[in-house]
Each structure stands twice: as structure tokens, then as C-alpha cells.
Write a protein that holds these residues in place. Structure first.
Motif, PDB file in Angstrom:
ATOM      1  N   ARG A 183       0.829  -1.211   0.000  1.00  0.00           N
ATOM      2  CA  ARG A 183       0.000   0.000   0.000  1.00  0.00           C
ATOM      3  C   ARG A 183       0.863   1.261   0.000  1.00  0.00           C
ATOM      4  NH1 ARG A 183      -3.704   0.377   5.106  1.00  0.00           N
ATOM      5  NH2 ARG A 183      -1.616   0.624   6.007  1.00  0.00           N
TER       6      ARG A 183
ATOM      7  N   ASP B 214       3.413   1.926  -1.690  1.00  0.00           N
ATOM      8  CA  ASP B 214       3.816   2.297  -3.055  1.00  0.00           C
ATOM      9  C   ASP B 214       3.044   1.421  -4.036  1.00  0.00           C
ATOM     10  OD1 ASP B 214       5.054   3.480  -5.159  1.00  0.00           O
ATOM     11  OD2 ASP B 214       7.063   2.708  -4.762  1.00  0.00           O
ATOM     12  N   ILE B 215       1.737   1.479  -3.934  1.00  0.00           N
ATOM     13  CA  ILE B 215       0.901   0.527  -4.680  1.00  0.00           C
ATOM     14  C   ILE B 215       1.029   0.709  -6.189  1.00  0.00           C
ATOM     15  CG2 ILE B 215      -1.193   1.975  -4.654  1.00  0.00           C
ATOM     16  CD1 ILE B 215      -2.732  -0.701  -4.111  1.00  0.00           C
ATOM     17  N   GLY B 216       1.257   1.948  -6.640  1.00  0.00           N
ATOM     18  CA  GLY B 216       1.394   2.183  -8.074  1.00  0.00           C
ATOM     19  C   GLY B 216       2.560   1.417  -8.676  1.00  0.00           C
ATOM     20  N   ASN B 217       3.713   1.490  -8.020  1.00  0.00           N
ATOM     21  CA  ASN B 217       4.895   0.781  -8.516  1.00  0.00           C
ATOM     22  C   ASN B 217       4.709  -0.728  -8.472  1.00  0.00           C
ATOM     23  OD1 ASN B 217       7.119   2.147  -9.637  1.00  0.00           O
ATOM     24  ND2 ASN B 217       7.610   3.071  -7.669  1.00  0.00           N
TER      25      ASN B 217
ATOM     26  N   ILE C  36       1.866  -2.392  -8.649  1.00  0.00           N
ATOM     27  CA  ILE C  36       0.934  -2.787  -9.723  1.00  0.00           C
ATOM     28  C   ILE C  36       1.678  -2.822 -11.052  1.00  0.00           C
ATOM     29  CG2 ILE C  36      -1.033  -1.988 -11.087  1.00  0.00           C
ATOM     30  CD1 ILE C  36      -2.366  -1.105  -8.501  1.00  0.00           C
ATOM     31  N   LEU C  37       2.541  -1.827 -11.280  1.00  0.00           N
ATOM     32  CA  LEU C  37       3.318  -1.797 -12.523  1.00  0.00           C
ATOM     33  C   LEU C  37       4.245  -3.011 -12.612  1.00  0.00           C
ATOM     34  CD1 LEU C  37       4.234  -0.345 -15.095  1.00  0.00           C
ATOM     35  CD2 LEU C  37       5.874   0.937 -13.697  1.00  0.00           C
TER      36      LEU C  37
ATOM     37  N   THR D  72      11.064   1.648  -3.537  1.00  0.00           N
ATOM     38  CA  THR D  72      10.780   0.609  -4.520  1.00  0.00           C
ATOM     39  C   THR D  72      11.529   0.929  -5.805  1.00  0.00           C
ATOM     40  OG1 THR D  72       8.536   0.511  -3.594  1.00  0.00           O
ATOM     41  CG2 THR D  72       8.937  -0.702  -5.637  1.00  0.00           C
TER      42      THR D  72
ATOM     43  N   VAL E  55      -2.802  -6.601  -7.502  1.00  0.00           N
ATOM     44  CA  VAL E  55      -2.593  -6.170  -6.119  1.00  0.00           C
ATOM     45  C   VAL E  55      -2.347  -7.367  -5.209  1.00  0.00           C
ATOM     46  CG1 VAL E  55      -3.629  -5.025  -4.114  1.00  0.00           C
ATOM     47  CG2 VAL E  55      -3.974  -4.087  -6.412  1.00  0.00           C
TER      48      VAL E  55
END
Length: 199
Positions: free
Chosen positions: A21, A23-26, A28-29, A66, A166
Motif C-alpha cells: 500500500r 507504493d501501490i502504483g509501482n 501494480i506496474l 521501490t 494487487v
């Protein structure tokens, strides 16, 4: 081997979610690229990419950041990560042929080989054996852990499969937390000495 042998699957998953959570964007990528490359390269790249995900999570846990490129760091141990993935898959297939429950036991025994591989720099077989010996200490507890991880990713699958972007990194992070508490990371990031002062 372990400073803390208490098996707490629910807490490990909650801590895994807390890590992702942040750095959820990284994450997911990372999951999206790993899924795409696995779809193209199949089982040949699956092991190294999974090792790379563990490296990315370890960096997040130890350094608080990350690095997307960590996803590809698993290729530095290509042969061992490839063989680990193949052997664990074969063992699970054999377990599945016997019945559902044996495959759950096999999955529990081999939860941690990639972590031993990337953190302790063990060979594929030594990493698998270390994982087996660790899980055998409380096999029931680790079976529960596997079942909760399966449930978590089943929920992710129900969300049109997008939820896996996720739930997979959360699962990887939960395993890294379990490894850290049960074994402890041998790898330590370089100590920061702060900015260089120029007189």
C-alpha cells in the motif's frame, strides 16, 4: 535458524498489504510487466521474474523505497531461479495428481525457496531444502498460510483478474515478512553516511 518461529498467517498478510500500500502504483506496474513477460516467455522467465518481485519487496522493507528495475534482478540467478520454479511446479503437479490436500502440503513446504535463493545466495536445491525444513517446523500453520494466500488471490481473480495485480504483490510481501521474522534477512543495505560536507 529462526529468531521468531511463531506462525501468524493473518498478521503476515496484513503486514504484506501495508508494505504494498505504501507504493501501490509501482507494485501494480511490477506485477503488470511480470504478467506480460510471463505470458510471452512462459515458464522460462517465470522463476527469475518471481525472484525479482521478492527482491523489489525486500528493498521496500529494508530501504523504504521501490525500484522497478529490481524485477529484472532475478535474472542474475537465472539458472537457479528457473530450476526452482520448474521443480516446485513439478512437485505441486505430482501432489495435485494424488489429491488436492497433498498439493497444499507441497505448496506449504516450498513457500520460501526464492527468498533463500535471493537472500542467502543458495543453490536451487539448497534453497528448496531450507524452505522445506523451515515449513516442516509448523506444517499446519504454513498450510493455513497457503490457504489464506489462495483465498486472497481467488478474490483478486474474481475482480476480472485485475485484482491479481494487487493480491500477487501482497502475497509476495506477506511471504517476505514471514521469512524476515522466521529467518531474518542476511542482506543488509549499505549504511547511509548522509551528505558529503565540503569544507
Amino acid at each position: 535458524m529462526a529468531a521468531n518461529t511463531s506462525v501468524t498467517p493473518g498478521r503476515w498478510i496484513r503486514m504484506g498489504w501495508s508494505i504494498v500500500r505504501e507504493d501501490i502504483g509501482n507494485f501494480i506496474l511490477i506485477s503488470l510487466v511480470a504478467a506480460a513477460l510471463t505470458a510471452v516467455g512462459s515458464f522460462v522467465v517465470a522463476g527469475p521474474l518471481l525472484a525479482g518481485m521478492f527482491i523489489a519487496v525486500r528493498r521496500r522493507m529494508l530501504e523504504g523505497r521501490t525500484d522497478f528495475m529490481d524485477l529484472f534482478a532475478g535474472f542474475n540467478s537465472f539458472v537457479d531461479s528457473f530450476l526452482t520454479f520448474i521443480l516446485v511446479s513439478v512437485f505441486m503437479l505430482i501432489g495435485l495428481m494424488l489429491c488436492i490436500f497433498p498439493v497444499i502440503i507441497v505448496a506449504a513446504l516450498y513457500l520460501f525457496p526464492f527468498l533463500f535463493l535471493i537472500d542467502r545466495k543458495l543453490s536451487f536445491w539448497d534453497a528448496m531444502e531450507s524452505s522445506r525444513k523451515l515449513a516442516a517446523r509448523d506444517l499446519t500453520g504454513y498450510v493455513v498460510f497457503v490457504l489464506l494466500l489462495l483465498l486472497l488471490n481467488f478474490v483478486g481473480l474474481l475482480l476480472l483478474g485485475l485484482g491479481l495485480l494487487v493480491t500477487v504483490p501482497v502475497s509476495v510481501a506477506a511471504l517476505a515478512v514471514a521469512y524476515k521474522e522466521s529467518v531474518g534477512f542476511l542482506f543488509q543495505p549499505p549504511a547511509s553516511h548522509g551528505p558529503v560536507v565540503i569544507p
